[in-house]
Design a protein around this motif. Structure first.
Motif, mmCIF file in Angstrom:
data_model
loop_
_atom_site.group_PDB
_atom_site.id
_atom_site.type_symbol
_atom_site.label_atom_id
_atom_site.label_comp_id
_atom_site.label_asym_id
_atom_site.label_seq_id
_atom_site.Cartn_x
_atom_site.Cartn_y
_atom_site.Cartn_z
ATOM 1 N N THR A 3 -4.890 2.306 -6.424
ATOM 2 C CA THR A 3 -5.724 1.800 -5.241
ATOM 3 C C THR A 3 -5.580 0.028 -5.363
ATOM 4 O O THR A 3 -5.457 -0.430 -6.350
ATOM 5 C CB THR A 3 -7.195 2.133 -5.724
ATOM 6 O OG1 THR A 3 -7.436 3.572 -5.486
ATOM 7 C CG2 THR A 3 -8.111 1.305 -4.581
ATOM 8 N N LEU A 7 0.791 -1.205 -0.160
ATOM 9 C CA LEU A 7 -0.071 0.048 0.088
ATOM 10 C C LEU A 7 0.893 1.234 0.034
ATOM 11 O O LEU A 7 0.568 2.197 -0.576
ATOM 12 C CB LEU A 7 -0.792 0.017 1.430
ATOM 13 C CG LEU A 7 -2.133 -0.989 0.899
ATOM 14 C CD1 LEU A 7 -2.610 -1.032 2.454
ATOM 15 C CD2 LEU A 7 -3.185 -0.486 0.076
ATOM 16 N N SER A 8 2.069 1.204 0.729
ATOM 17 C CA SER A 8 2.840 2.527 0.623
ATOM 18 C C SER A 8 3.345 2.764 -0.712
ATOM 19 O O SER A 8 3.441 3.999 -1.078
ATOM 20 C CB SER A 8 4.210 2.098 1.823
ATOM 21 O OG SER A 8 4.946 0.996 1.283
ATOM 22 N N GLY A 16 -0.231 6.784 -6.563
ATOM 23 C CA GLY A 16 -1.512 6.952 -6.859
ATOM 24 C C GLY A 16 -2.602 5.765 -7.226
ATOM 25 O O GLY A 16 -3.468 5.730 -7.979
ATOM 26 N N TYR A 33 -4.522 4.023 5.482
ATOM 27 C CA TYR A 33 -4.420 4.494 3.837
ATOM 28 C C TYR A 33 -5.719 4.748 3.407
ATOM 29 O O TYR A 33 -6.633 3.970 3.620
ATOM 30 C CB TYR A 33 -3.702 3.156 3.268
ATOM 31 C CG TYR A 33 -2.291 2.827 3.517
ATOM 32 C CD1 TYR A 33 -1.300 3.124 2.936
ATOM 33 C CD2 TYR A 33 -2.052 1.888 4.976
ATOM 34 C CE1 TYR A 33 -0.053 2.977 3.398
ATOM 35 C CE2 TYR A 33 -0.764 1.632 5.017
ATOM 36 C CZ TYR A 33 0.242 2.272 4.606
ATOM 37 O OH TYR A 33 1.611 1.820 5.017
ATOM 38 N N ASP A 34 -5.852 5.626 2.463
ATOM 39 C CA ASP A 34 -6.985 5.781 1.822
ATOM 40 C C ASP A 34 -7.325 5.257 0.417
ATOM 41 O O ASP A 34 -8.002 5.307 -0.223
ATOM 42 C CB ASP A 34 -7.319 7.474 1.830
ATOM 43 C CG ASP A 34 -6.386 7.906 0.818
ATOM 44 O OD1 ASP A 34 -5.212 7.425 0.476
ATOM 45 O OD2 ASP A 34 -6.313 9.385 1.054
ATOM 46 N N ASN A 35 -6.198 4.538 0.212
ATOM 47 C CA ASN A 35 -6.056 3.892 -1.172
ATOM 48 C C ASN A 35 -6.231 2.396 -1.036
ATOM 49 O O ASN A 35 -5.916 1.571 -1.963
ATOM 50 C CB ASN A 35 -4.802 3.816 -1.933
ATOM 51 C CG ASN A 35 -3.618 3.540 -1.305
ATOM 52 O OD1 ASN A 35 -3.563 3.588 0.143
ATOM 53 N ND2 ASN A 35 -2.246 3.055 -2.055
ATOM 54 N N LYS A 54 0.432 3.915 -2.912
ATOM 55 C CA LYS A 54 0.170 5.251 -2.771
ATOM 56 C C LYS A 54 0.898 6.158 -3.234
ATOM 57 O O LYS A 54 0.637 7.276 -3.871
ATOM 58 C CB LYS A 54 0.111 5.336 -1.107
ATOM 59 C CG LYS A 54 -0.478 6.731 -0.524
ATOM 60 C CD LYS A 54 -0.761 6.896 0.567
ATOM 61 C CE LYS A 54 -1.555 8.123 1.119
ATOM 62 N NZ LYS A 54 -2.027 8.269 2.704
ATOM 63 N N GLN A 55 2.211 6.011 -3.365
ATOM 64 C CA GLN A 55 3.527 6.853 -3.921
ATOM 65 C C GLN A 55 2.989 7.023 -5.509
ATOM 66 O O GLN A 55 3.235 8.108 -6.063
ATOM 67 C CB GLN A 55 4.783 6.172 -3.956
ATOM 68 C CG GLN A 55 5.889 6.656 -4.534
ATOM 69 C CD GLN A 55 7.048 5.715 -4.729
ATOM 70 O OE1 GLN A 55 7.235 5.000 -3.601
ATOM 71 N NE2 GLN A 55 7.981 5.966 -5.499
#
Length: 305
Positions: A128, A119-120, A126, A153-155, A123-124
Motif C-alpha cells: 500500500t 502504484l502498479s 501487495g 488502484y485499491d492500494n 500492487k504487483q
C-alpha cells in the motif's frame, strides 16, 4: 512560549540555505535518531528489527517541493527500487510519498504518470502507498489526484489534517472511495484563515474525524503521539465493538518509544513512520515544531557521542 517555538521552527523548515547546509553535514544534530538512514539499504536492518519487535512500518524517501523533472524522476526511481527491496527482503512495510517530490508543482499529468508507475509496481508486490498531505495550498490537488488514482488502484491511501477547517468536508467527500485514511493534526505553518489556531479545536476536530471515519466502516490510521487521542480511540472502538483489524496507530520513529511498545503489547497494530534520505532538514524542523520536548531530544543528540 510554545506557540513562539512552533513558529520559529516552522520558519526554519522553509530556509533553503539551512537545508543546503544540512545536506552537507549529513544526519548529525540528532537527526540520525529519527530517520532510518540516508539510503533505503541503510534502513533495511532497522525495518527488520522493528518488524521483529511487532511493529509494522511505512517508509518515506525524504524530499519535497521538487521543481525539476529530472529530480522528480529520480524520486520515482528511488521509490520503485525501494518497493523491489521491500518485496525481496519480505519486509512488513508500506510506503508514503509526497507528491511535490514527484512533480506536483510542475504538472498534474507528470505526477499522475509517476504515481501510476509507483502504484502498479506496489500492487504487483501487495504494498500500500499513502499520499502524504502537505500544506493547505496543495491539499485540493493532492485529494483530486487521490480520487483519480483510487478509481484504478485499491492500494492507495491519503492523509487528512485536523487543523484545517475543510477536513470534515474532505472526509465526507472521500466516503464513496472507501478510503484508507491517515488522520493527523498537521505540521505545516498555516494561516488562521484556513486552520484552527487553537490546539483544543485541532484536538476536538481530530476526535471528530476519527469517529466519523471509524463509524463509516473504513480503515483508519490514527497518527498521533497524544495519549488523550489514543485513549479516545481505544474507548471508541470498544464502545462500538470495532475490531482491531479495522484501525491502527501510527507514530514517528524515535518518538514515544515506550508508548509504541506498550500499545503493541496490548494487541494493537502500531505502524512506525520511518523516513530516510538526505533531505531530512525540513522534516526534522517540523518535528521540533510539533512538540517542545523534541527540542531537548535534538539537543541531546547534538552533544552525545
Amino acid at each position: 512560549m510554545e506557540a513562539i517555538s512552533k513558529r520559529f521552527f516552522l520558519y526554519l523548515s522553509y530556509n533553503k540555505a539551512l537545508d543546503r547546509m544540512a545536506k552537507r553535514w549529513g544526519s548529525k544534530f540528532g537527526a540520525n535518531k529519527i530517520i532510518g538512514g540516508q539510503t533505503f539499504s541503510q534502513a533495511i536492518p532497522l525495518i527488520t528489527q522493528l518488524n521483529q519487535e511487532g511493529f509494522q512500518v511505512t517508509v518515506d524517501h525524504l524530499g519535497e517541493f521538487v521543481d525539476s523533472v529530472d529530480d522528480a524522476r529520480e524520486h520515482v526511481r528511488e521509490c520503485i527500487e525501494s518497493l523491489m527491496a521491500i518485496a525481496h527482503h519480505q519486509l512488513d512495510t508500506e510506503m508514503s510519498v509526497k507528491l511535490t517530490s514527484l512533480g506536483l508543482d510542475i504538472s498534474r499529468d507528470l505526477v499522475l504518470e509517476h504515481m501510476e508507475l509507483i502504484l502498479s509496481k506496489a500492487k504487483q508486490y501487495g504494498i500500500t502507498v499513502t499520499l502524504d498531505m502537505e500544506d493547505s495550498s496543495r491539499c485540493p490537488a493532492i485529494l483530486d489526484i487521490y480520487k483519480t488514482l483510487r478509481q484504478k488502484y485499491d492500494n492507495v491511501g491519503t492523509v487528512i489534517q485536523s487543523y484545517l477547517y475543510r477536513s470534515d468536508e474532505d472526509v465526507e467527500a472521500l466516503q464513496q472511495f472507501s478510503p484508507y485514511l491517515r488522520l493527523v493534526k498537521g505540521a505545516y505553518k498555516e494561516s488562521g484563515k484556513v486552520a484552527f489556531p487553537e490546539k483544543q479545536k485541532v484536538d476536538e476536530n481530530l476526535k471528530h474525524l476519527i469517529k466519523k471515519q471509524l463509524l463509516n466502516g473504513h480503515y483508519t490510521a490514527v497518527a498521533s503521539h497524544d495519549e488523550a487521542i489514543i485513549d479516545y480511540t481505544i474507548g471508541l472502538v470498544k464502545e462500538h465493538n470495532i475490531p482491531n483489524d479495522r484501525f491502527e496507530f501510527q507514530m514517528l520513529y524515535g518518538m514515544r518509544n515506550q508508548l509504541q511498545a506498550d500499545l503493541v503489547k496490548k494487541g494493537y497494530t502500531v505502524r512506525i513512520y520511518l523516513p530516510y534520505g538526505e533531505d531530512w532538514y525540513g522534516y526534522f524542523m517540523r518535528r521540533l515544531a510539533e512538540r517542545p520536548a523534541n527540542i531537548a531530544f535534538a539537543l541531546k543528540g547534538i552533544f552525545s557521542k
